[in-house]
Design an enzyme around this catalytic site. Structure first.
Site, short mmCIF file in Angstrom:
data_model
loop_
_atom_site.label_atom_id
_atom_site.label_comp_id
_atom_site.label_asym_id
_atom_site.label_seq_id
_atom_site.Cartn_x
_atom_site.Cartn_y
_atom_site.Cartn_z
CG ASP A 1 -5.10 6.49 -1.98
OD1 ASP A 1 -4.01 6.29 -1.38
OD2 ASP A 1 -6.13 5.89 -1.70
CG ASP B 1 -5.82 -4.91 2.71
OD1 ASP B 1 -6.47 -4.32 1.84
OD2 ASP B 1 -5.43 -4.34 3.75
CD GLN C 1 -9.86 6.96 -1.99
OE1 GLN C 1 -10.88 7.08 -1.30
NE2 GLN C 1 -8.87 6.16 -1.60
N GLY D 1 0.78 4.13 1.48
CA GLY D 1 0.98 4.99 2.65
C GLY D 1 0.02 6.15 2.70
N GLY E 1 -11.23 4.03 0.21
CA GLY E 1 -12.15 4.96 0.87
C GLY E 1 -13.46 4.33 1.31
CG HIS F 1 -8.88 -19.85 14.27
ND1 HIS F 1 -9.47 -21.03 13.88
CD2 HIS F 1 -9.85 -18.89 14.20
CE1 HIS F 1 -10.75 -20.80 13.59
NE2 HIS F 1 -11.00 -19.51 13.79
CG ASP G 1 -2.08 0.98 1.06
OD1 ASP G 1 -2.14 1.68 0.02
OD2 ASP G 1 -2.92 1.07 1.97
N1 GUN Z 1 -6.48 0.98 2.87
C1 GUN Z 1 -7.80 0.98 3.14
N2 GUN Z 1 -8.43 1.96 2.44
C2 GUN Z 1 -7.48 2.58 1.72
C3 GUN Z 1 -7.51 3.69 0.81
O1 GUN Z 1 -8.55 4.28 0.53
N3 GUN Z 1 -6.31 4.06 0.28
C4 GUN Z 1 -5.14 3.41 0.56
N4 GUN Z 1 -4.02 3.82 -0.01
N5 GUN Z 1 -5.10 2.38 1.42
C5 GUN Z 1 -6.26 1.97 1.98
#
Ligand code: GUN
Length: 376
Positions: free
Chosen positions: A146, A271, A194, A94, A221, A340, A92
């Site tokens: 983002d 995730d 978004q 950040g 988002g 688990h 991701d």
């Molecule tokens: N993880 C959960 N939601 C988001 C999101 O909107 N943007 C990013 N970069 N990571 C996320």
């Protein structure tokens, strides 16, 4: 990276697919355990493979940039070499972390200025910088930078925020195209849709992301304070626009029931910190509902943790033992509960896949969602 849809459900938008990366194959729908700092909390890599059945794990750019830092990761030869996870990794960007720092960050034309949660030092994340860092970390799938808009933002705020995310996406794509992978294997950039809870903004965002022609696309988002039904509506709306021949990743969602609802609406990748964080707090997810292992009612229950479970800890240990470990604050409690829960999430998406392939997904899903809401 290659994505192949193997079967689409005839009664819903659910699909079973396969993503092929240079670090291995991912069968979708898939759940990706979160390893923010290069480690899935309380679960060793060997257990992720043998017990959990993880096919891809996450890392986080914000955390890995602050510690151990880009220099260390480059010298190690990338995150795969550094942490010993040989399978696919996604980072991701950040964006989510930087924006959750609230009073510790400031937006400029260049990007987002923020103070480290570790030592208060000042940093700047621009789309270009984030792409460079994600190149250095070396994940197979890297996310665009983002702004994750809060679920209760008004339309004007959400529109301004979306404009910023769109400008940043353009800059991310440019930098991504100008740079090469550092470690000899392919990296794929996923843009993020978004637009908060506003259908007009989500539509526009999904159209622009679709136009970018990326190898996969994400929905961000969501699950940030909006009602669950609104989240499902946004997923439906966005998935009707995102290309069907590319994987769709719903970021940070959610409960087992949320995941099944999103699979039904055409999402392929997930995730969430829920299985590990809730597990460390004593909550277990099972096919018959949730259990709170701190509850005294388990003190004399010598039956297996989860008789229907799919990993060794489920049958090896009793509920009474796990209850004791939580009460005694033994670290093993956190390990058992995390293994688990992750194994359960991976089993659940695997079952969803099997039922999509067998043609009875919607019937199976309806029964499962009902069971998942029980408290044992
Ligand atoms: N993880 C959960 N939601 C988001 C999101 O909107 N943007 C990013 N970069 N990571 C996320």
């Amino acid at each position: 990276m290659n994505f192949e849809v193997i079967q689409t459900d005839s009664r819903s938008k659910a699909r079973a697919g396969r993503i092929t990366t240079d670090h291995g194959v991912i069968e979708t729908p898939i759940f990706m355990p979160v390893g923010t700092q290069g480690a899935v909390k309380a679960v060793h890599m060997a257990e992720l493979q043998s017990e959990v059945g993880a096919q891809i794990i996450l890392g986080n750019t914000y955390h890995l940039y602050l510690r151990p830092g880009v220099d260390t990761l480059e010298r190690a030869g990338g995150l795969h070499r550094f942490n010993g996870w040989g399978g696919p990794i996604l980072t991701d960007s950040g964006g989510f972390q930087v924006f959750s720092l609230a009073d510790r960050r400031k937006l400029t034309a260049e990007g987002a200025e923020f103070r480290s949660h570790i030592d208060g030092s000042k940093h700047l994340f621009s789309p270009e910088r984030v792409m460079d860092i994600e190149r250095s970390i070396g994940a197979d799938i890297i996310m665009a930078f983002d702004e994750c808009c809060p679920g209760d933002a008004d339309h004007a705020y959400a529109e301004r925020s979306l404009k910023l995310t769109e400008q940043w996406l353009g800059r991310c794509i440019k930098r991504f195209k100008e740079t090469e992978p550092r470690y000899g294997y392919h990296q794929s950039l996923f843009p993020i849709v978004q637009g908060c809870v506003y259908p007009d903004l989500r539509t526009r965002a999904a159209e622009r992301v679709a136009e970018a022609g990326a190898e996969g696309n994400a929905i961000g988002g969501l699950s940030v304070g909006e009602p669950t039904e609104v989240m499902y509506e946004m997923i439906e709306l966005v998935n009707a626009i995102l290309p069907a021949d590319k994987p769709r990743y719903l970021m940070g969602v959610g409960t087992p029931a949320n995941i099944l609802e999103a699979i039904e609406r055409g999402v392929d990748m997930f995730d969430c910190i829920m299985p590990t964080r809730n597990g460390r707090n004593g909550q277990l997810f099972t096919a018959r509902g949730t259990m709170n292992m701190r509850n005294r009612k388990w003190a004399d229950d010598f039956s297996p943790i989860d008789p229907d479970g799919h990993c060794a800890v489920d049958l090896l240990h009793s509920r009474a033992y796990l209850h004791h470990l939580f009460r005694a604050e033994e670290l093993l409690a956190l390990q058992i509960a995390s293994i688990h829960n992750l194994a359960f999430y991976l089993w659940l998406v695997g079952e969803a896949r099997r039922h999509i392939l067998a043609g009875d997904f919607t019937t199976w899903k309806a029964g499962m969602v009902k069971q998942l809401s029980e408290r044992i």
